[in-house]
Design a protein around this motif. Structure first.
Motif, mmCIF file in Angstrom:
data_model
loop_
_atom_site.group_PDB
_atom_site.id
_atom_site.type_symbol
_atom_site.label_atom_id
_atom_site.label_comp_id
_atom_site.label_asym_id
_atom_site.label_seq_id
_atom_site.Cartn_x
_atom_site.Cartn_y
_atom_site.Cartn_z
ATOM 1 N N GLU A 288 38.276 55.494 33.816
ATOM 2 C CA GLU A 288 38.868 54.265 34.317
ATOM 3 C C GLU A 288 38.244 53.087 33.565
ATOM 4 N N SER A 289 39.053 52.076 33.287
ATOM 5 C CA SER A 289 38.572 50.889 32.579
ATOM 6 C C SER A 289 38.712 49.663 33.472
ATOM 7 N N LEU A 290 38.073 48.583 33.073
ATOM 8 C CA LEU A 290 38.210 47.336 33.828
ATOM 9 C C LEU A 290 39.662 46.896 33.908
ATOM 10 N N ALA A 291 40.377 47.024 32.821
ATOM 11 C CA ALA A 291 41.779 46.591 32.807
ATOM 12 C C ALA A 291 42.609 47.355 33.830
ATOM 13 N N GLU A 292 42.268 48.608 34.086
ATOM 14 C CA GLU A 292 42.987 49.392 35.089
ATOM 15 C C GLU A 292 42.674 48.924 36.507
ATOM 16 N N GLN B 198 36.730 37.269 29.380
ATOM 17 C CA GLN B 198 36.607 38.656 28.954
ATOM 18 C C GLN B 198 36.243 38.682 27.485
ATOM 19 N N ARG B 199 35.595 39.761 27.078
ATOM 20 C CA ARG B 199 35.256 39.962 25.670
ATOM 21 C C ARG B 199 35.222 41.447 25.385
ATOM 22 N N LYS B 200 35.285 41.787 24.128
ATOM 23 C CA LYS B 200 35.140 43.175 23.696
ATOM 24 C C LYS B 200 33.956 43.248 22.746
ATOM 25 N N ASP B 201 33.209 44.350 22.837
ATOM 26 C CA ASP B 201 32.115 44.535 21.891
ATOM 27 C C ASP B 201 32.691 45.077 20.576
ATOM 28 N N LYS B 202 31.810 45.309 19.610
ATOM 29 C CA LYS B 202 32.288 45.736 18.286
ATOM 30 C C LYS B 202 32.979 47.098 18.305
ATOM 31 N N GLU B 203 32.766 47.856 19.370
ATOM 32 C CA GLU B 203 33.424 49.153 19.510
ATOM 33 C C GLU B 203 34.701 49.069 20.329
ATOM 34 N N GLY B 204 35.040 47.863 20.788
ATOM 35 C CA GLY B 204 36.280 47.659 21.519
ATOM 36 C C GLY B 204 36.199 47.822 23.024
ATOM 37 N N HIS B 205 34.983 47.974 23.569
ATOM 38 C CA HIS B 205 34.818 48.125 25.015
ATOM 39 C C HIS B 205 34.885 46.772 25.710
ATOM 40 N N LEU B 206 35.585 46.748 26.814
ATOM 41 C CA LEU B 206 35.896 45.520 27.539
ATOM 42 C C LEU B 206 34.797 45.132 28.523
ATOM 43 N N THR C 253 27.631 36.687 36.185
ATOM 44 C CA THR C 253 27.658 38.153 36.214
ATOM 45 C C THR C 253 28.538 38.640 35.075
ATOM 46 N N ILE C 254 28.147 39.760 34.492
ATOM 47 C CA ILE C 254 28.989 40.424 33.502
ATOM 48 C C ILE C 254 29.071 41.898 33.888
ATOM 49 N N VAL C 255 30.253 42.476 33.736
ATOM 50 C CA VAL C 255 30.479 43.863 34.139
ATOM 51 C C VAL C 255 31.248 44.618 33.058
ATOM 52 N N THR C 256 31.062 45.917 33.045
ATOM 53 C CA THR C 256 31.846 46.795 32.187
ATOM 54 C C THR C 256 31.872 48.189 32.805
ATOM 55 N N ILE C 257 32.801 48.988 32.371
ATOM 56 C CA ILE C 257 32.861 50.401 32.756
ATOM 57 C C ILE C 257 32.765 51.217 31.482
ATOM 58 N N THR C 258 31.833 52.159 31.487
ATOM 59 C CA THR C 258 31.621 53.016 30.324
ATOM 60 C C THR C 258 31.394 54.438 30.798
ATOM 61 N N GLN C 259 32.125 55.365 30.239
ATOM 62 C CA GLN C 259 32.015 56.782 30.573
ATOM 63 C C GLN C 259 32.021 56.998 32.087
ATOM 64 N N GLY C 260 32.911 56.266 32.760
ATOM 65 C CA GLY C 260 33.099 56.436 34.188
ATOM 66 C C GLY C 260 32.058 55.770 35.067
ATOM 67 N N SER D 117 24.234 38.375 25.909
ATOM 68 C CA SER D 117 23.571 39.433 25.140
ATOM 69 C C SER D 117 23.767 40.821 25.740
ATOM 70 N N PHE D 118 24.358 40.914 26.923
ATOM 71 C CA PHE D 118 24.497 42.196 27.603
ATOM 72 C C PHE D 118 25.491 43.095 26.887
ATOM 73 N N ASN D 119 25.021 44.275 26.510
ATOM 74 C CA ASN D 119 25.860 45.305 25.916
ATOM 75 C C ASN D 119 25.404 46.652 26.434
ATOM 76 N N VAL D 120 26.327 47.557 26.609
ATOM 77 C CA VAL D 120 26.000 48.916 27.010
ATOM 78 C C VAL D 120 26.214 49.809 25.794
ATOM 79 N N TYR D 121 25.175 50.543 25.445
ATOM 80 C CA TYR D 121 25.248 51.448 24.298
ATOM 81 C C TYR D 121 25.398 52.870 24.798
#
Length: 101
Positions: A1-5, A35-43, A62-69, A96-100
């Motif tokens: 599931e993604s944020l856009a969903e 909203q923004r996307k990182d260099k890998e396209g994650h929202l 606050t900043i949020v993202t969904i990665t690998q569920g 500066s927040f990014n999830v790797y």
């Protein structure tokens, strides 16, 4: 599931602030979203909001993202009285927040 969903930045911000980020009984108002996307396209969704009770007023980012569920969030803020002094530092932290993965 993604944020856009889940919804738009405004929809997600409204839900998070009212149901998770503000303490029960506090008045809460979302000031802006982005909203923004990182260099890998994650929202990522970013939000700025204030919460107010009888004893204090807090300004937060606050900043949020969904990665690998998994849902990731970073929240930072200050009292409204200190906001003008702290906002640039806090915005830099949120930006500066990014999830790797």
């Amino acid at each position: 599931e993604s944020l856009a969903e889940i919804g738009s930045p405004d929809e997600v911000a409204k839900t998070l602030v009212s149901k998770a980020l503000a303490i029960p009984g506090a008045q809460a108002k979302v000031l802006k979203t982005a909203q923004r996307k990182d260099k890998e396209g994650h929202l990522y969704y970013a939000l700025e909001y204030v919460t107010k009770t009888n004893s204090y007023e807090r300004h937060a980012l606050t900043i949020v993202t969904i990665t690998q569920g998994k849902f990731y969030t970073l929240t930072t803020g200050s009292s409204e009285r200190r906001w003008q002094k702290m906002k640039d530092r806090l915005q830099t932290t949120v930006d500066s927040f990014n999830v790797y993965y």
